[in-house]
Design an enzyme around this catalytic site. Structure first.
Site, mmCIF file in Angstrom:
data_model
loop_
_atom_site.group_PDB
_atom_site.id
_atom_site.type_symbol
_atom_site.label_atom_id
_atom_site.label_comp_id
_atom_site.label_asym_id
_atom_site.label_seq_id
_atom_site.Cartn_x
_atom_site.Cartn_y
_atom_site.Cartn_z
ATOM 1 N N ASP A 187 0.803 -1.229 0.000
ATOM 2 C CA ASP A 187 0.000 0.000 0.000
ATOM 3 C C ASP A 187 0.837 1.281 0.000
ATOM 4 O OD1 ASP A 187 -2.853 -0.946 0.261
ATOM 5 O OD2 ASP A 187 -2.071 -1.893 2.078
ATOM 6 N N ASP A 207 -11.003 -4.542 -0.275
ATOM 7 C CA ASP A 207 -9.945 -4.030 0.604
ATOM 8 C C ASP A 207 -10.568 -3.135 1.673
ATOM 9 O OD1 ASP A 207 -7.557 -3.139 1.689
ATOM 10 O OD2 ASP A 207 -6.855 -2.141 -0.143
#
Ligand code: DX5
Ligand code: ZN
Length: 230
Positions: free
Chosen positions: A39, A177
């Site tokens: 990320d 997510d």
């Protein structure tokens, strides 16, 4: 790797020990992770700063499965080449991150990588309706991006189903997510997800010294999801 719609668990290393990323990745892979979710954040598109291409390159040799890189940066285009060269297998850009989403996807594929589009909670699935042949993954955010440990937003379940219906037989993954755990994973899978990102629910309570906790965490998610899929 050949396309496969079975449920995959992608632990997000945002919840790992940043001083020990290589060992953390090896530990979750040994315990059953299917993909590794990374990320990068820029402190501008989202209110947090995490990792850049140098760190992605440093962890690359530790990833033996599939490195799934979710760019939370805007603009993304100037950095796509860097993340590709750092070894990302798949690069996801946010639909909201730049002026020309299709150009970003073309850049990712031109680097020989798989291309994903992430949809923030307020972004409709229709933004990708006419470019389905140019993407490999749709990431549906079930939180506001930037931090782990937030609550899964069930209002996104119809959107997951909409994305799944839109892709039909095309080889496009549906990834969810945010807030995935053994309670929410079955809902996401029942709606059509095949890739489940899990940060806190995968790493919670474990460490590289106690990797079996990671295994148990991921197994709990997988088993709950499997019950929903069948
Ligand atoms: C948040 C990231 C997520 C994050 C999810 O912006 O995109 O990948 O790690 O964390 P959890 O699973 O704790 O919600
Ligand atoms: Zn993510």
């Amino acid at each position: 790797m050949p396309f496969d719609r079975s449920v995959k668990i992608a632990p997000s290393i945002l919840s790992a020990d940043f001083a020990n990323l290589g060992a953390e990745i090896r530990a979750v892979e040994a315990q059953g992770a299917d993909w590794i979710h990374v990320d990068p954040m820029d402190g501008h598109f989202v209110p947090n700063l995490t990792i850049g291409p140098n760190v992605v390159a440093a962890i690359r040799p530790h990833v033996t499965t599939f490195m799934d890189v979710h760019l939370m940066i805007s603009p993304a285009d100037p950095y796509i080449g860097d993340f590709a060269k750092a070894g990302a297998d798949l690069i996801t850009v946010h639909a909201e991150a730049g002026p020309h989403l299709h150009r970003s996807l073309q850049s990712v594929r031109a680097e020989g990588r798989k291309a994903g589009v992430a949809l923030n909670m307020t972004t409709p699935v229709s933004v990708i309706e006419h470019i389905l042949d140019d993407l490999d993954l749709i990431l549906v955010l079930t939180i506001n991006p930037g931090f782990g440990g937030q609550k899964f937003q069930s209002a996104m379940l119809p959107k997951i189903a909409q994305a799944r219906a839109l892709v039909g037989d095309r080889p496009i993954h549906i990834e969810v997510d945010g807030g995935i755990d053994p309670t929410t994973a079955p809902k996401a899978v029942a709606a059509g997800a095949d890739v489940l990102v899990a940060g806190s629910a995968a790493f919670r309570g474990g460490s590289v010294e106690t990797p079996e906790v990671y295994g148990a965490n991921m197994r709990a998610i997988r088993e709950a999801a499997r019950a929903a899929g069948s």
